[in-house]
Design a protein around this motif. Structure first.
Motif, mmCIF file in Angstrom:
data_model
loop_
_atom_site.group_PDB
_atom_site.id
_atom_site.type_symbol
_atom_site.label_atom_id
_atom_site.label_comp_id
_atom_site.label_asym_id
_atom_site.label_seq_id
_atom_site.Cartn_x
_atom_site.Cartn_y
_atom_site.Cartn_z
ATOM 1 N N ASN A 40 -5.672 5.234 -0.109
ATOM 2 C CA ASN A 40 -6.376 3.921 -0.669
ATOM 3 C C ASN A 40 -5.365 2.598 -0.988
ATOM 4 O OD1 ASN A 40 -8.390 2.730 -1.761
ATOM 5 N ND2 ASN A 40 -7.903 3.158 -3.907
ATOM 6 N N SER A 41 -4.928 2.414 0.438
ATOM 7 C CA SER A 41 -3.842 1.304 0.446
ATOM 8 C C SER A 41 -4.235 0.323 1.335
ATOM 9 C CB SER A 41 -2.311 1.868 0.610
ATOM 10 O OG SER A 41 -2.417 2.591 1.857
ATOM 11 N N GLY A 42 -5.482 0.095 1.739
ATOM 12 C CA GLY A 42 -6.258 -0.629 2.593
ATOM 13 C C GLY A 42 -6.378 -2.150 2.316
ATOM 14 N N SER A 43 -6.004 -2.550 0.815
ATOM 15 C CA SER A 43 -6.076 -3.735 0.298
ATOM 16 C C SER A 43 -4.957 -4.174 -0.516
ATOM 17 C CB SER A 43 -7.315 -4.219 -0.197
ATOM 18 O OG SER A 43 -7.457 -3.404 -1.533
ATOM 19 N N PRO A 44 -4.689 -5.235 -0.742
ATOM 20 C CA PRO A 44 -3.327 -5.646 -2.043
ATOM 21 C C PRO A 44 -3.855 -5.218 -3.328
ATOM 22 C CG PRO A 44 -3.999 -7.771 -0.534
ATOM 23 C CD PRO A 44 -5.161 -6.547 -0.151
ATOM 24 N N GLU A 45 -5.290 -5.152 -3.586
ATOM 25 C CA GLU A 45 -5.525 -4.712 -4.829
ATOM 26 C C GLU A 45 -5.383 -3.250 -4.947
ATOM 27 O OE1 GLU A 45 -6.944 -8.527 -3.881
ATOM 28 O OE2 GLU A 45 -7.297 -6.515 -2.870
ATOM 29 N N THR A 46 -5.425 -2.420 -4.010
ATOM 30 C CA THR A 46 -5.477 -0.750 -4.311
ATOM 31 C C THR A 46 -3.986 -0.345 -3.724
ATOM 32 O OG1 THR A 46 -6.427 -0.375 -1.984
ATOM 33 C CG2 THR A 46 -7.928 -0.909 -3.950
ATOM 34 N N ALA A 47 -3.242 -0.962 -2.810
ATOM 35 C CA ALA A 47 -2.124 -0.402 -2.353
ATOM 36 C C ALA A 47 -1.067 -0.254 -3.506
ATOM 37 C CB ALA A 47 -1.323 -1.388 -1.484
ATOM 38 N N PRO A 48 -0.155 0.732 -3.433
ATOM 39 C CA PRO A 48 0.942 0.614 -4.294
ATOM 40 C C PRO A 48 1.694 -0.447 -4.278
ATOM 41 C CG PRO A 48 0.710 2.625 -3.158
ATOM 42 C CD PRO A 48 -0.056 1.680 -2.536
ATOM 43 N N THR A 63 -17.176 -14.730 10.003
ATOM 44 C CA THR A 63 -15.746 -14.374 9.974
ATOM 45 C C THR A 63 -15.810 -13.127 9.499
ATOM 46 O OG1 THR A 63 -15.646 -15.772 8.064
ATOM 47 C CG2 THR A 63 -15.235 -16.538 9.857
ATOM 48 N N GLY A 64 -14.648 -12.305 10.032
ATOM 49 C CA GLY A 64 -14.375 -10.951 9.419
ATOM 50 C C GLY A 64 -12.982 -11.109 9.057
ATOM 51 N N GLY A 65 -12.907 -10.027 7.834
ATOM 52 C CA GLY A 65 -11.499 -9.911 7.267
ATOM 53 C C GLY A 65 -10.403 -9.496 8.152
ATOM 54 N N GLY A 66 -9.424 -8.758 7.661
ATOM 55 C CA GLY A 66 -8.241 -8.279 8.564
ATOM 56 C C GLY A 66 -8.481 -7.179 9.432
ATOM 57 N N VAL A 67 -8.078 -7.321 10.802
ATOM 58 C CA VAL A 67 -7.997 -6.624 11.790
ATOM 59 C C VAL A 67 -9.265 -5.421 11.860
ATOM 60 C CG1 VAL A 67 -6.483 -4.569 12.947
ATOM 61 C CG2 VAL A 67 -5.476 -6.231 11.439
ATOM 62 N N PRO A 77 -12.228 -19.975 0.868
ATOM 63 C CA PRO A 77 -11.853 -18.672 1.147
ATOM 64 C C PRO A 77 -12.721 -17.421 0.319
ATOM 65 C CG PRO A 77 -10.100 -19.943 0.269
ATOM 66 C CD PRO A 77 -11.245 -20.799 0.153
ATOM 67 N N THR A 78 -13.023 -16.510 1.217
ATOM 68 C CA THR A 78 -13.857 -15.547 0.572
ATOM 69 C C THR A 78 -13.435 -13.999 0.979
ATOM 70 O OG1 THR A 78 -15.892 -17.017 1.029
ATOM 71 C CG2 THR A 78 -16.449 -14.726 0.671
ATOM 72 N N LYS A 79 -13.216 -13.233 -0.126
ATOM 73 C CA LYS A 79 -12.821 -11.934 0.275
ATOM 74 C C LYS A 79 -13.747 -11.234 0.489
ATOM 75 C CE LYS A 79 -8.569 -12.283 -2.851
ATOM 76 N NZ LYS A 79 -8.021 -11.813 -4.245
ATOM 77 N N SER A 80 -14.126 -10.802 1.543
ATOM 78 C CA SER A 80 -15.247 -9.974 2.120
ATOM 79 C C SER A 80 -14.824 -9.247 3.434
ATOM 80 C CB SER A 80 -16.539 -10.491 2.107
ATOM 81 O OG SER A 80 -16.858 -11.068 3.384
ATOM 82 N N ARG A 81 -15.380 -8.039 3.903
ATOM 83 C CA ARG A 81 -15.193 -7.735 5.128
ATOM 84 C C ARG A 81 -15.849 -8.553 6.257
ATOM 85 N NH1 ARG A 81 -11.547 -3.560 6.514
ATOM 86 N NH2 ARG A 81 -13.241 -2.416 7.801
#
Length: 229
Positions: free
Chosen positions: A191-199, A151-155, A138-142
């Protein structure tokens, strides 16, 4: 005269339409490319929104592709993971394709087909931990590039993925011209487009809403992984 690039995108019930239409819009601007929208039958296919999609070719009639792309789609992806007709098609195409690709949870389908063993791969953040069950890293990247697996990340990462692939298939200038044509210049309002930055409360809300589908996906992944591994 060189042959046109053959680019195919899988269409399936409850596909996430932006996973599919983002790359489609980019690929449609590639000079000389021939695009195929592929499913088992040529009949209207419901997306996960009000949009209905119509395939242009079937598994049986699809030519050998240069690029095979599998988008994702909530419960729709779950149904692909143990569908042998779909997985056999992906395996056949992967043998001759220059690039085997996906957007969002479409990478789980590639994994279920045994096409990500030993490869790094991206997916939607909610499915990241599932890729390892198929022998992928698993690789966290766009956009994740590992040899001929892209392979692309989400949506929304589907647009980044497609532009990156165009730069490889054709050249950077062509990819940048398409980006400018689309005025793809993201400036999100939050700035809520990833689990790391979303409230925290937003992340908790989304996890709660998706809990049932996540449980179904985990079960589908488990069954598929047992077969693949």
């Amino acid at each position: 005269m060189s042959s046109p690039l053959q680019i195919g995108l899988l269409v399936f019930p409850r596909v996430t339409q932006l996973d599919f239409t983002g790359p489609l819009q980019v690929f449609s601007s590639v000079p000389g490319a021939k695009l195929h929208l592929i499913w088992k039958r040529i009949e209207p296919v419901p997306s996960d929104s009000v949009l209905t999609l119509t395939p242009t070719t079937t598994f049986a009639d699809c030519p050998q592709l240069d690029v095979i792309c599998v988008p994702g789609g909530g419960g729709g992806t779950n149904d692909l993971l143990n569908d042998e007709e779909v997985l056999d098609f992906l395996r056949r195409q992967a043998e001759g394709a220059k690039y085997v690709t996906s957007v969002c949870t479409g990478s789980l389908a590639l994994g279920a087909a045994g096409l990500l063993k030993g490869y790094r791969a991206a997916t939607h953040w909610s499915a990241m931990e599932m890729l390892g069950q198929f022998g992928a890293t698993p690789t966290k990247s766009r956009v994740c590039i590992d040899r001929n697996r892209i392979t692309g990340g989400g949506v929304t990462a589907g647009i980044d993925f497609a532009l990156t692939l165009v730069s490889i298939l054709v050249d950077r200038t062509t990819a940048e011209a398409i980006q400018l044509q689309l005025e793809y210049n993201p400036a999100p309002p939050f700035n809520s487009g990833s689990p790391e930055t979303a409230p925290a409360e937003v992340l908790a809300l989304l996890r709660e809403r998706g809990a049932q589908n996540q449980a179904r996906r985990l079960e589908a992944v488990k069954r598929a992984a047992e077969r693949v591994m």
